[in-house]
Design a protein around this motif. Structure first.
Motif, mmCIF file in Angstrom:
data_model
loop_
_atom_site.group_PDB
_atom_site.id
_atom_site.type_symbol
_atom_site.label_atom_id
_atom_site.label_comp_id
_atom_site.label_asym_id
_atom_site.label_seq_id
_atom_site.Cartn_x
_atom_site.Cartn_y
_atom_site.Cartn_z
ATOM 1 N N LYS A 2 48.742 -8.251 -6.717
ATOM 2 C CA LYS A 2 47.203 -8.561 -6.479
ATOM 3 C C LYS A 2 46.782 -8.608 -7.833
ATOM 4 C CE LYS A 2 43.809 -5.708 -4.144
ATOM 5 N NZ LYS A 2 43.279 -4.298 -3.447
ATOM 6 N N GLY A 18 37.748 -9.511 -4.373
ATOM 7 C CA GLY A 18 38.764 -10.138 -4.031
ATOM 8 C C GLY A 18 38.429 -10.878 -2.754
ATOM 9 N N ASP A 45 37.697 -3.777 -2.760
ATOM 10 C CA ASP A 45 38.236 -5.010 -2.542
ATOM 11 C C ASP A 45 37.154 -6.095 -2.692
ATOM 12 O OD1 ASP A 45 40.285 -6.974 -2.624
ATOM 13 O OD2 ASP A 45 40.651 -7.151 -0.642
ATOM 14 N N ARG A 69 40.889 -16.322 1.692
ATOM 15 C CA ARG A 69 41.975 -15.436 0.883
ATOM 16 C C ARG A 69 43.235 -15.575 1.361
ATOM 17 N NH1 ARG A 69 44.880 -10.782 1.531
ATOM 18 N NH2 ARG A 69 44.791 -11.005 3.845
ATOM 19 N N VAL A 102 46.388 -17.147 -1.073
ATOM 20 C CA VAL A 102 47.659 -16.304 -1.331
ATOM 21 C C VAL A 102 48.821 -17.448 -1.142
ATOM 22 C CG1 VAL A 102 49.326 -14.846 -0.086
ATOM 23 C CG2 VAL A 102 47.037 -14.155 -0.482
ATOM 24 N N ASP A 122 40.597 -7.764 -8.279
ATOM 25 C CA ASP A 122 40.220 -8.188 -6.814
ATOM 26 C C ASP A 122 39.295 -6.782 -6.438
ATOM 27 O OD1 ASP A 122 41.274 -10.369 -6.393
ATOM 28 O OD2 ASP A 122 42.941 -9.748 -5.233
ATOM 29 N N GLY A 168 48.155 0.565 -2.927
ATOM 30 C CA GLY A 168 48.174 -0.748 -2.713
ATOM 31 C C GLY A 168 49.705 -0.954 -2.271
#
Length: 361
Positions: free
Chosen positions: A107, A177, A174, A348, A352, A111, A46
């Motif tokens: 994160k 997520g 993912d 997404r 964020v 997710d 990540g």
């Protein structure tokens, strides 16, 4: 929003943490501990993208500083060229900082989980069931294009090839997520196949996307479960199994009911039903947390509200509109055909931005 000093500090911390993880993963003691190694490897992966972006960003800042110095210390054509270069680099820096701020948002640990997806026909009778089948095909094709696997848990078929209800699990990188913001009421506006007058009808189906729970997430007391077994049946009650292999589990404290009949084995159906039940219980906890955060920051995307009308598929106008982020596309057939990436990515990024705004607040 992160200011520039905090952004640079966050980048340096991320790079340092990535380097530390690299050293830890080479430690013989860690190498012999597979669960810990797996956890560290996931964190390292990540941070790798962020570290690469940070390296490019620091080089960009250095190039920008040098261009400004040349522009300030020289004159004539050289100064003009340096000033022009500095202007281009400044634009690149602003674009890069937007992406870096997104990458710096922690994160959600859920997710990377598989997603349990439940689609149910809503208002609209047979047309709603047909729309539910359309949504299932959309997600199944999107999953295939994303390299994910789809595992059916249970289906309840309607007339004309529609679906009253379908539950399936999507596995891959993912998954939750990327699919988590699909939960809510999906509405379709079109002329049904059964409509002889050519009138446009509005029908709906509900989608719930749950993170697949692990046993450590939710502890279920067997005494709280009522388990019934029955024979699987197809459309119209047609028997498709001559043994009592289908399973219905009722969770007494919450009243949640999960049925599974797609496997010929009662044991496999029970295991699938328990996985879905555990995921629904985890989802209740997650939805409550998201709703609380939503009240605090006036969010539009991650509310956890399953009754919220989130998207309209308008066939006469070839239009798909997501009402939460005011996203509109005139590629309805492509989207229902599985080309869902543009919508998923827009949601997404909106999520964020909300988390960034909440962090800044």
């Amino acid at each position: 929003m992160l200011d520039r000093d905090r952004l640079v500090a966050g980048l340096r911390e991320a790079v340092e943490r990535r380097d530390e993880l690299g050293r830890l993963m080479a430690d013989p003691e860690v190498l012999s501990d597979l669960p810990r190694l797996k956890e560290l490897a996931r964190e390292y992966s990540g941070l790798a993208r962020l570290a690469r972006a940070a390296k490019r960003h620091f080089k960009l800042l250095d190039d920008l500083r040098q261009a400004r110095e040349v522009a300030a210390e020289t004159d004539g054509e050289l100064a003009d060229l340096a000033a022009a270069e500095a202007a281009e680099l400044e634009t690149e820096r602003e674009t890069a900082e937007v992406e870096l701020r997104r990458l710096l948002v922690p994160k959600d640990p859920l997710d990377d989980r598989p997603a349990v997806v439940e689609i149910r026909a809503g208002t609209g009778g047979d047309e709603a069931a047909l729309f539910a089948a359309d949504l299932y095909r959309m997600y199944a094709r999107f999953a295939a294009e994303s390299g994910w696997e789809v595992e059916l848990v249970s289906t309840s078929e309607g007339a004309l090839g529609g679906l009253k209800e379908i539950v399936f699990v999507v596995r891959g990188p993912d998954v939750y997520g990327r699919l988590r913001f699909e939960s809510g009421v999906h509405r379709v506006q079109r002329v049904p196949e059964t409509e002889s007058q050519g009138r446009i009808h509005t029908s709906a189906a509900t989608v719930a996307v749950l993170p697949e729970a692990e046993e450590v997430d939710v502890e279920i007391d067997p005494a709280d479960l009522k388990i019934d077994v029955f024979r699987s049946s197809g459309p119209g009650g047609q028997s498709v199994n001559t043994t009592d292999s289908a399973v219905r589990i009722t969770h007494r404290p919450t009243g949640l009911v999960v049925s599974c009949q797609d496997e010929k084995s009662q044991h496999k159906n029970k295991a699938k039903a328990l996985r879905v039940l555990r995921s629904r219980l985890l989802d209740r906890l997650v939805a409550a947390q998201e709703a609380e955060r939503a009240r605090e920051r006036r969010t539009q995307v991650g509310t956890g509200d399953r009754s919220m009308k989130i998207r309209t598929y308008n066939f006469p106008q070839n239009r798909v509109t997501d009402h939460r982020i005011h996203f509109t596309s005139h590629r309805l057939e492509a989207i229902l055909g599985g080309d869902l990436g543009e919508v998923v990515e827009a949601l997404r990024l909106a999520g964020v931005e909300e988390r960034l705004a909440a962090g800044a607040g």
